[in-house]
Scaffold this active site. Structure first.
Site, PDB file in Angstrom:
ATOM      1  CG  ASP A  60      -0.207  -0.086   2.558  1.00 28.57           C
ATOM      2  OD1 ASP A  60       0.982  -0.480   2.576  1.00 28.57           O
ATOM      3  OD2 ASP A  60      -0.807   0.257   3.599  1.00 28.57           O
ATOM      4  CG  HIS A  90       7.199   0.068  10.251  1.00 32.58           C
ATOM      5  ND1 HIS A  90       7.295  -0.089  11.604  1.00 32.58           N
ATOM      6  CD2 HIS A  90       6.865   1.376  10.044  1.00 32.58           C
ATOM      7  CE1 HIS A  90       7.020   1.045  12.211  1.00 32.58           C
ATOM      8  NE2 HIS A  90       6.747   1.960  11.291  1.00 32.58           N
TER       9      HIS A  90
HETATM   10  C1  BDR Z   1       2.793  -0.356   8.703  1.00 37.37           C
HETATM   11  O1  BDR Z   1       1.719   0.568   8.544  1.00 37.37           O
HETATM   12  C2  BDR Z   1       1.970   1.395   7.431  1.00 37.37           C
HETATM   13  O2  BDR Z   1       1.772   2.733   7.772  1.00 37.37           O
HETATM   14  C3  BDR Z   1       3.385   1.146   6.980  1.00 37.37           C
HETATM   15  O3  BDR Z   1       3.505   1.248   5.587  1.00 37.37           O
HETATM   16  C4  BDR Z   1       3.680  -0.235   7.481  1.00 37.37           C
HETATM   17  O4  BDR Z   1       3.294  -1.210   6.521  1.00 37.37           O
HETATM   18  C5  BDR Z   1       3.505  -0.057  10.015  1.00 37.37           C
HETATM   19  O5  BDR Z   1       2.621  -0.214  11.091  1.00 37.37           O
HETATM   20 CA    CA Z   2       2.896  -0.654   4.172  1.00 39.36          CA
END
Ligand code: BDR
Ligand code: CA
Length: 313
Positions: free
Chosen positions: A10, A240
């Protein structure tokens, strides 16, 4: 040895950083990107996936996936983290290429049949596409090598609610389907990703090593750094989504423990990844679910160097 990978994404600033890490890693054979709502609407996620590949001059399928959670209303998205455009308000021009005709779930199933037991799925957004693919092809767990998920929080607090991480919270019912499907699930959650902060000069290094790919990540990250630095006394950043991909390149950097996970779906516990390390409970509510692996530790310095070296290639 190269590893066939499909990234379900995403994009998303850390998604962009993760996708470019995968593109640069010789150990990863990226088959395509599938898109999902999450940080932004799925339509924009798809446009961004196309933009990212075009910017890297890479021709791979981008397959649009689900727009809504399995159960419940439309997501509220995370534009306050990633910008109105999902990429730090860079407002890149519209992509010239178009999405593939196949849906995300169709693409995953087709590739799984084409390369049985060779593909690692790397979902770095909510898990709706993976859950849908499981529904459409119940044999999927026998055809997929591993599922390396960015999501969840086993022993630490959540980032959307006190108990839930964003990707799992966004589609908790889908997550329950994916975690309980009886395949090789590895969870890279906030236990490792939020414990590993990067200084802002990290993105400057990526940009210096790789002006095209690292340069875009560095520009997009400025908005993201501002968001993450609000609650800190210094500027910080988190990437992340690159962790489950880094594991493919060098699993020795991570500590994983095995156990059982249940996903909360009631309003209070929505998206909670309630983890019982193997042998820690006799409750059948946990022991009857298939075991999964959870990352609990990572070598921060070596991971940072891996990202830098891979961008520098
Ligand atoms: C996840 O949430 C999204 O905002 C980031 O892309 C990552 O996949 C981290 O909690
Ligand atoms: Ca993500």
């Amino acid at each position: 040895m190269t590893n066939k990978v499909i990234i379900d994404t995403d994009p998303g600033i850390d998604d962009a950083m993760a996708i470019y890490f995968a593109v640069q890693a010789p150990q990863i054979d990226l088959l395509g990107l599938t898109t999902v709502f999450g940080n932004i609407e799925v339509e924009l996620a798809t446009q961004n996936a196309l933009r990212l590949l075009e910017h890297a001059n890479i021709d791979l399928p981008v397959c649009k996936g689900v727009a809504m959670p399995h159960v419940g209303p439309e997501s509220t998205y995370a534009k306050f983290v990633h910008g109105e455009d999902g990429l730090g308000n860079l407002h890149l021009p519209p992509p010239k290429t178009s999405a593939d005709q196949r849906t995300a779930a169709e693409f995953i199933i087709e590739m799984a049949h084409k390369y049985p037991n060779e593909i690692t799925l790397v979902p770095i957004g909510p898990l709706g596409n993976i859950a849908l693919a499981l529904k459409l092809e119940p044999k999927l767990p026998e055809l997929i090598k591993s599922v390396n998920i960015m999501g969840g929080a086993a022993h630490v607090a959540g980032n959307v609610t006190p108990v839930a991480e964003a990707n799992i919270w966004n589609d908790a019912y889908a997550a329950e389907i994916v975690f309980s499907a009886g395949w090789d699930v590895k969870m890279f959650g906030l236990d490792v990703t939020y414990a590993t902060s990067f200084d802002p000069d990290f993105v400057d290094i990526l940009a210096a090593k790789n002006p095209v790919l690292g340069g875009l990540v560095a520009r997009a990250s400025q908005f993201y750094i501002d968001f993450y630095s609000k609650r800190e006394d210094k500027k910080v950043c988190f990437f992340h989504d690159a962790f489950p991909l880094a594991y493919i390149v060098n699993p020795d950097l991570f500590t994983l423990i095995t156990g059982n996970i249940r996903i909360g779906t009631d309003p209070l516990h929505r998206g909670q990844t309630s983890f019982a390390p193997l042998g820690s409970t006799t409750s059948e509510l946990w022991t009857e679910t298939p075991p999964v692996k959870v990352a609990t530790g990572v070598n921060h310095a070596a991971l940072t160097q891996l990202f830098i070296d891979t961008y520098a290639r």
